[in-house]
Design an enzyme around this catalytic site. Structure first.
Site, short mmCIF file in Angstrom:
data_model
loop_
_atom_site.label_atom_id
_atom_site.label_comp_id
_atom_site.label_asym_id
_atom_site.label_seq_id
_atom_site.Cartn_x
_atom_site.Cartn_y
_atom_site.Cartn_z
N GLY A 21 0.80 -1.10 -0.07
CA GLY A 21 0.04 0.24 0.29
C GLY A 21 0.72 1.17 0.05
O GLY A 21 2.04 1.21 0.37
N GLY A 23 0.27 5.46 1.37
CA GLY A 23 -0.49 6.38 1.97
C GLY A 23 0.04 7.68 1.91
O GLY A 23 1.35 7.69 1.31
N GLY A 26 3.61 7.57 3.58
CA GLY A 26 4.60 6.77 3.00
C GLY A 26 4.20 5.31 2.56
O GLY A 26 2.97 5.23 2.65
N SER A 27 4.94 4.44 2.23
CA SER A 27 4.77 2.94 1.84
C SER A 27 4.47 2.17 2.92
O SER A 27 4.93 2.41 3.98
CB SER A 27 6.07 2.59 1.20
OG SER A 27 6.21 3.42 0.03
N LYS A 41 4.57 -0.10 8.24
CA LYS A 41 4.61 1.41 7.51
C LYS A 41 5.90 2.24 7.59
O LYS A 41 6.23 2.51 8.99
CB LYS A 41 3.26 1.92 8.40
CG LYS A 41 2.76 3.12 7.37
CD LYS A 41 1.69 3.96 8.54
CE LYS A 41 0.53 3.91 7.73
NZ LYS A 41 -0.52 5.08 8.58
N ASP A 136 -10.14 10.53 10.65
CA ASP A 136 -9.79 10.20 9.26
C ASP A 136 -10.60 8.87 9.09
O ASP A 136 -9.80 7.99 8.39
CB ASP A 136 -8.33 10.41 8.70
CG ASP A 136 -8.15 10.27 7.47
OD1 ASP A 136 -8.92 10.72 6.76
OD2 ASP A 136 -7.12 10.09 6.95
#
Ligand SMILES: Nc1ncnc2c1ncn2[C@@H]1O[C@H](COP(=O)(O)OP(=O)(O)OP(=O)(O)O)[C@@H](O)[C@H]1O
Length: 313
Positions: A21, A23, A26-27, A41, A136
């Site tokens: 993924g 975001g 970052g990755s 993450k 969020d």
């Protein structure tokens, strides 16, 4: 706490083949750490404030919150190590599932996901002290485990409420994702748990329609995209059509939803409408939403059983 070397080795030196993924911070990589699959993450040049808010809330363990297993630091990055949610983000199952290689979610699974997410939010809103607002809530921050049970993730923007869930705190800046932002939050920067309830209402609408919170309609005339279309505005127009409400609601259901329980779909749609009420004081709290969803789940499961019996006879 993990060492930088452990994290680097677990991700084969941050190999793109293990990237699951991306975001805004970052990755995200899949890696095996101390014998267990984990989602790692990477947060480059992260402000320590975002990192510490994530740590504070994730120390709270609840089956509907993604668990933080540990963290590491090295190079220019911080790494947060989470339990791995095998079925990834809810958004990938709802929006273009075939493109993402996913099977469309069945109706009762959608209700269970909504209830799980509601319980995760209820926990941070009402059972932790101090209380937190996620800020969020969206379908890409609802992750699904191997049994399609949902967990709330991504607490980087979490805000602590000093006094009570319903006494507003002022936001120093507007954060979150367009399409999910409550009107009073955008207008006055007023943060309460009811801003999460609004975003949760949008998630319910996505579960019902399969549409994104903000989508772009292609303009057939010039092949260009028109303005963003808000799912809330679209659904409110359906709810306001008092003459032909049920027919309109059926029209906007996710086309991938070939079988569903009419009454529980209606109940979930009405809950979504209450959650996005313009007046935040009239929105239900997450406990109330969870109770309503528990009833919806019971009737969906009964319907599913009957459907099974019908098919077998
Ligand atoms: N614990 C996890 N298990 C499995 N997949 C994960 C996990 N955490 C993140 N992912 C995957 O990585 C993607 C990116 O996650 P991330 O939290 O970094 O960003 P986002 O929430 O999608 O976007 P933004 O950071 O802009 O809010 C998710 O959508 C999901 O597909």
């Amino acid at each position: 706490m993990f060492s930088y070397n452990e994290v680097r080795d677990a991700t084969s030196n941050f190999s793109t083949s293990l990237k699951i993924g991306q975001g805004s911070y970052g990755s995200v990589y899949l890696g095996k750490l101390r014998g267990k699959n984990a989602a790692i993450k990477q947060m480059k040049n992260t402000k320590s404030k975002e990192f510490s808010s994530e740590l504070k809330i994730l120390c709270k363990v609840h089956s509907n919150l993604i668990e933080l297993i540990g963290y590491a630091a090295g190079g220019d990055s911080l790494f947060l190590v989470y339990e791995y949610a095998q079925n990834g983000a809810l958004s990938d199952h709802l929006h273009w599932p075939s493109v993402k290689g996913k099977k469309p979610l069945a109706w009762t699974t959608r209700v269970q996901i909504a209830l799980d997410a509601a319980k995760g939010l209820e926990y941070i809103h009402q059972y932790t002290k101090p209380y937190y607002v996620h800020r969020d809530v969206k379908t890409s921050n609802i992750l699904l485990d191997s049994n399609f049970r949902a967990k709330i993730a991504d607490f980087g923007l979490v805000k602590l409420l000093e006094h009570s869930p319903e006494i507003a705190a002022a936001a120093s800046r507007i954060v979150g994702t367009f399409g999910y932002l409550a009107p009073e939050y955008v207008r006055d920067g007023c943060v309460t748990t009811k801003s999460d309830v609004y975003a949760f209402g949008v998630v319910l609408m996505e579960l019902i329609t399969g549409q994104q919170a903000l989508s772009r309609d292609a303009n057939p005339g010039n092949n260009q995209y028109t303005e963003h279309r808000s799912l809330v505005d679209y659904m409110l127009a359906v709810f306001n059509d008092t003459k032909d409400f049920m027919a309109k609601l059926t029209e906007c259901l996710d086309p991938n939803l070939t079988r569903y329980h009419k009454d529980s779909m209606l109940q979930m749609a009405l809950l979504s409408k209450d959650c996005v009420d313009e007046n935040w004081k009239r929105r239900p709290d997450m406990s109330n939403a969870a109770i309503r969803l528990s009833h919806i789940l019971i009737s969906s499961k009964e319907w599913e059983k009957m459907e099974c019996c019908h098919q077998m006879s």
